[in-house]
Design a protein around this motif. Sequence first.
Motif, PDB file in Angstrom:
ATOM      1  N   GLU A  60       0.827  -1.213   0.000  1.00  0.00           N
ATOM      2  CA  GLU A  60       0.000   0.000   0.000  1.00  0.00           C
ATOM      3  C   GLU A  60       0.855   1.254   0.000  1.00  0.00           C
ATOM      4  OE1 GLU A  60      -2.409  -0.486   3.448  1.00  0.00           O
ATOM      5  OE2 GLU A  60      -3.457  -2.244   2.654  1.00  0.00           O
ATOM      6  N   GLN A  61       1.990   1.207   0.709  1.00  0.00           N
ATOM      7  CA  GLN A  61       2.884   2.366   0.789  1.00  0.00           C
ATOM      8  C   GLN A  61       3.897   2.390  -0.355  1.00  0.00           C
ATOM      9  OE1 GLN A  61       4.650   2.384   4.721  1.00  0.00           O
ATOM     10  NE2 GLN A  61       2.752   3.051   5.694  1.00  0.00           N
ATOM     11  N   ASP A  62       3.798   1.421  -1.240  1.00  0.00           N
ATOM     12  CA  ASP A  62       4.730   1.300  -2.362  1.00  0.00           C
ATOM     13  C   ASP A  62       6.179   1.294  -1.876  1.00  0.00           C
ATOM     14  OD1 ASP A  62       5.281   0.951  -5.073  1.00  0.00           O
ATOM     15  OD2 ASP A  62       5.659   3.086  -5.368  1.00  0.00           O
ATOM     16  N   ALA A  63       6.428   0.586  -0.787  1.00  0.00           N
ATOM     17  CA  ALA A  63       7.760   0.533  -0.199  1.00  0.00           C
ATOM     18  C   ALA A  63       8.711  -0.268  -1.077  1.00  0.00           C
ATOM     19  CB  ALA A  63       7.689  -0.091   1.191  1.00  0.00           C
ATOM     20  N   SER A  64       9.973   0.106  -1.018  1.00  0.00           N
ATOM     21  CA  SER A  64      11.017  -0.740  -1.603  1.00  0.00           C
ATOM     22  C   SER A  64      11.201  -1.914  -0.656  1.00  0.00           C
ATOM     23  CB  SER A  64      12.320   0.037  -1.750  1.00  0.00           C
ATOM     24  OG  SER A  64      12.161   1.133  -2.627  1.00  0.00           O
ATOM     25  N   ILE A  65      10.963  -3.117  -1.133  1.00  0.00           N
ATOM     26  CA  ILE A  65      10.959  -4.298  -0.271  1.00  0.00           C
ATOM     27  C   ILE A  65      12.267  -5.066  -0.444  1.00  0.00           C
ATOM     28  CG2 ILE A  65       9.811  -6.476   0.276  1.00  0.00           C
ATOM     29  CD1 ILE A  65       7.191  -5.135  -0.743  1.00  0.00           C
ATOM     30  N   SER A 239      27.391  -0.472  -1.680  1.00  0.00           N
ATOM     31  CA  SER A 239      26.268  -0.471  -2.618  1.00  0.00           C
ATOM     32  C   SER A 239      24.943  -0.756  -1.930  1.00  0.00           C
ATOM     33  CB  SER A 239      26.515  -1.492  -3.739  1.00  0.00           C
ATOM     34  OG  SER A 239      26.468  -2.828  -3.252  1.00  0.00           O
ATOM     35  N   MET A 240      24.971  -1.581  -0.870  1.00  0.00           N
ATOM     36  CA  MET A 240      23.741  -1.850  -0.125  1.00  0.00           C
ATOM     37  C   MET A 240      23.224  -0.578   0.537  1.00  0.00           C
ATOM     38  SD  MET A 240      21.385  -3.996   0.945  1.00  0.00           S
ATOM     39  CE  MET A 240      21.951  -5.696   0.938  1.00  0.00           C
ATOM     40  N   ALA A 241      24.120   0.127   1.223  1.00  0.00           N
ATOM     41  CA  ALA A 241      23.721   1.375   1.876  1.00  0.00           C
ATOM     42  C   ALA A 241      23.272   2.401   0.836  1.00  0.00           C
ATOM     43  CB  ALA A 241      24.883   1.923   2.710  1.00  0.00           C
ATOM     44  N   ALA A 242      23.975   2.448  -0.272  1.00  0.00           N
ATOM     45  CA  ALA A 242      23.641   3.414  -1.320  1.00  0.00           C
ATOM     46  C   ALA A 242      22.240   3.163  -1.873  1.00  0.00           C
ATOM     47  CB  ALA A 242      24.679   3.324  -2.445  1.00  0.00           C
ATOM     48  N   MET A 243      21.898   1.893  -2.072  1.00  0.00           N
ATOM     49  CA  MET A 243      20.581   1.583  -2.623  1.00  0.00           C
ATOM     50  C   MET A 243      19.480   1.941  -1.633  1.00  0.00           C
ATOM     51  SD  MET A 243      18.848   0.745  -5.167  1.00  0.00           S
ATOM     52  CE  MET A 243      20.103   0.166  -6.308  1.00  0.00           C
ATOM     53  N   GLN A 244      19.703   1.675  -0.349  1.00  0.00           N
ATOM     54  CA  GLN A 244      18.699   2.034   0.644  1.00  0.00           C
ATOM     55  C   GLN A 244      18.534   3.555   0.733  1.00  0.00           C
ATOM     56  OE1 GLN A 244      19.937  -0.076   4.200  1.00  0.00           O
ATOM     57  NE2 GLN A 244      19.741  -2.054   3.189  1.00  0.00           N
ATOM     58  N   HIS A 245      19.650   4.271   0.696  1.00  0.00           N
ATOM     59  CA  HIS A 245      19.619   5.739   0.737  1.00  0.00           C
ATOM     60  C   HIS A 245      18.904   6.294  -0.500  1.00  0.00           C
ATOM     61  CE1 HIS A 245      20.923   9.659   2.022  1.00  0.00           C
ATOM     62  NE2 HIS A 245      21.683   9.865   0.957  1.00  0.00           N
ATOM     63  N   PHE A 246      19.185   5.705  -1.633  1.00  0.00           N
ATOM     64  CA  PHE A 246      18.564   6.140  -2.889  1.00  0.00           C
ATOM     65  C   PHE A 246      17.061   5.896  -2.866  1.00  0.00           C
ATOM     66  CE2 PHE A 246      17.260   5.376  -7.309  1.00  0.00           C
ATOM     67  CZ  PHE A 246      17.759   6.516  -7.928  1.00  0.00           C
ATOM     68  N   CYS A 247      16.656   4.702  -2.416  1.00  0.00           N
ATOM     69  CA  CYS A 247      15.223   4.384  -2.350  1.00  0.00           C
ATOM     70  C   CYS A 247      14.495   5.321  -1.404  1.00  0.00           C
ATOM     71  CB  CYS A 247      15.026   2.935  -1.906  1.00  0.00           C
ATOM     72  SG  CYS A 247      15.493   1.705  -3.141  1.00  0.00           S
ATOM     73  N   ARG A 248      15.141   5.666  -0.309  1.00  0.00           N
ATOM     74  CA  ARG A 248      14.532   6.560   0.680  1.00  0.00           C
ATOM     75  C   ARG A 248      14.296   7.963   0.116  1.00  0.00           C
ATOM     76  NH1 ARG A 248      11.832   5.853   5.073  1.00  0.00           N
ATOM     77  NH2 ARG A 248      13.413   4.545   6.063  1.00  0.00           N
ATOM     78  N   HIS A 249      15.233   8.470  -0.657  1.00  0.00           N
ATOM     79  CA  HIS A 249      15.169   9.874  -1.080  1.00  0.00           C
ATOM     80  C   HIS A 249      14.818  10.082  -2.543  1.00  0.00           C
ATOM     81  CE1 HIS A 249      16.715  11.342   2.779  1.00  0.00           C
ATOM     82  NE2 HIS A 249      17.554  10.327   2.745  1.00  0.00           N
ATOM     83  N   GLN A 250      15.127   9.117  -3.398  1.00  0.00           N
ATOM     84  CA  GLN A 250      14.884   9.290  -4.822  1.00  0.00           C
ATOM     85  C   GLN A 250      13.890   8.275  -5.387  1.00  0.00           C
ATOM     86  OE1 GLN A 250      16.400  11.762  -6.779  1.00  0.00           O
ATOM     87  NE2 GLN A 250      17.158  12.558  -4.837  1.00  0.00           N
ATOM     88  N   GLY A 251      13.525   7.300  -4.567  1.00  0.00           N
ATOM     89  CA  GLY A 251      12.655   6.233  -5.055  1.00  0.00           C
ATOM     90  C   GLY A 251      11.305   6.224  -4.380  1.00  0.00           C
ATOM     91  N   LYS A 254       9.705   4.815   1.129  1.00  0.00           N
ATOM     92  CA  LYS A 254       9.510   3.900   2.252  1.00  0.00           C
ATOM     93  C   LYS A 254      10.341   2.630   2.044  1.00  0.00           C
ATOM     94  CE  LYS A 254       6.283   6.022   4.737  1.00  0.00           C
ATOM     95  NZ  LYS A 254       6.449   6.355   6.176  1.00  0.00           N
ATOM     96  N   LEU A 255      10.840   2.077   3.161  1.00  0.00           N
ATOM     97  CA  LEU A 255      11.658   0.869   3.096  1.00  0.00           C
ATOM     98  C   LEU A 255      11.024  -0.227   3.955  1.00  0.00           C
ATOM     99  CD1 LEU A 255      15.285   2.279   3.600  1.00  0.00           C
ATOM    100  CD2 LEU A 255      14.122   1.803   1.445  1.00  0.00           C
ATOM    101  N   ALA A 256      10.925  -1.414   3.397  1.00  0.00           N
ATOM    102  CA  ALA A 256      10.438  -2.577   4.146  1.00  0.00           C
ATOM    103  C   ALA A 256      11.458  -3.700   4.014  1.00  0.00           C
ATOM    104  CB  ALA A 256       9.086  -3.037   3.612  1.00  0.00           C
ATOM    105  N   ILE A 257      11.606  -4.481   5.085  1.00  0.00           N
ATOM    106  CA  ILE A 257      12.462  -5.655   5.028  1.00  0.00           C
ATOM    107  C   ILE A 257      11.647  -6.868   5.436  1.00  0.00           C
ATOM    108  CG2 ILE A 257      13.379  -5.215   7.366  1.00  0.00           C
ATOM    109  CD1 ILE A 257      16.026  -6.528   6.334  1.00  0.00           C
ATOM    110  N   TRP A 258      11.649  -7.882   4.582  1.00  0.00           N
ATOM    111  CA  TRP A 258      10.984  -9.155   4.866  1.00  0.00           C
ATOM    112  C   TRP A 258      12.096 -10.182   5.036  1.00  0.00           C
ATOM    113  CZ3 TRP A 258       6.631  -9.497   0.560  1.00  0.00           C
ATOM    114  CH2 TRP A 258       5.755  -8.410   0.716  1.00  0.00           C
ATOM    115  N   ILE A 259      12.203 -10.754   6.224  1.00  0.00           N
ATOM    116  CA  ILE A 259      13.323 -11.618   6.582  1.00  0.00           C
ATOM    117  C   ILE A 259      12.847 -13.064   6.671  1.00  0.00           C
ATOM    118  CG2 ILE A 259      15.117 -12.056   8.310  1.00  0.00           C
ATOM    119  CD1 ILE A 259      14.576  -9.090   9.248  1.00  0.00           C
TER     120      ILE A 259
END
Length: 406
Positions: A60-65, A239-251, A254-259
């Motif tokens: 619903e929040q269109d989070a990067s999962i 690259s992991m941190a960069a992708m999370q930072h990018f998704c937060r500000h440019q994507g 919202k960020l979700a983690i399914w473990i």
Amino acid sequence: MAKTSTPKKSLRNAYAGARKADPRPITGKEKPAELLAHAFSAYVGRQERTAFELMSKSMEQDASIFMTLSGAMTPAGLHQSCLIPLVEKGIISALTTTGANLYHDAHRIIGHAIREVNPNAGDLQYRLARIIRIYDLGFWEEALLDTDRLFSAIIRGPEFQKKMTTPEFHYLLGKAVYGIEKQLGVKQPSLLSTCYKHAVPIWVGAVQDGSIFLNVVKLKRLLGAEFKFELDINDDVYSMAAMQHFCRHQGSKKLAIWILGGGVPKNYTLQGEPLLDQILNVPTSGFDIDVQFCVDPVDNGALSSCPAGEGHTWGKVSVEAVETGSMYVHCDVTAVFPWLTHALLSEPKNKRKPMRLMDKMNDAIAFLDADVKKRSKQLMKTLDWSVEEAEPSTPEDAGKHGAYVR
């Protein structure tokens, strides 16, 4: 009679407004989401229901999962039943797993079956018969030998003869495997090829702890300087941190983690946030939604089982995740996740175009580079240390160690 205290009134008011545990009789006509909503009201069932609600909220929040996967899940076929459909529907944005999961996935595409076996039949006998056992699953030893030859042949290719990160490595592997699957007419694709097709980046945090990399070791020893493949673990973590930072500000913002499980994939994904905030001084808030399926107890000190609250103290998940956006489901992943995937995919609204984050990797790294450059002067001050700073020796020194919130 003494007057009721305010805390008691507050507690009673909260209780009065709480959701009723009032399941309806099951008719067999319910949709999966409807059944979860009313028939799973307590214990692990309630954890499962809440996990589904948070998975739906992620959509619903269109989070990067960011999905993490540990344990022998591809031999069990969890990728075929769950992960590949979730990738194809655009639900999984990024994946962190083990080299073993990617390696064992390849057995099937070159014609080797994984079969159900009796886990109590005797391992000495299985070894004599050259049958490899993973609890109640088994396959011929030849499956390993043929898969070794497959990956050795692929990684000798010219496109691999350079330094790269694990997402780059697995993207190239996925491209090669995708071509092989088309040649062989494979009906059920591998996780590698599916992630390549939909540009889902795959990280492997302990890549040297898996048979794909064991074949890299062989190639280096046999081919010497001719073999130039190398993994850049520094850039990989970045690259992991960069992708999370990018998704937060440019994507998606919202960020979700399914473990699924725990292990290295869990921490390798979550540590992107403290790398940003603690190490690089780039402000971040942590994952907004945290859902985990694991059998481990939470009180043994292991990272595999640590709950969101503990993760929050490291800056890995947000305040909101701890309060309303987290659920640890105490269960075997294989017993629960297929059912939740069915429930999620049965809802027409739970579909979207793949985010294709692998296509945006260079942009993500450049975006974080720019933020780090802005802070380079301050960061340079964190590079030195002296023995006098080791422990506070006076009350004044101790005051410098006080906790703070950025």
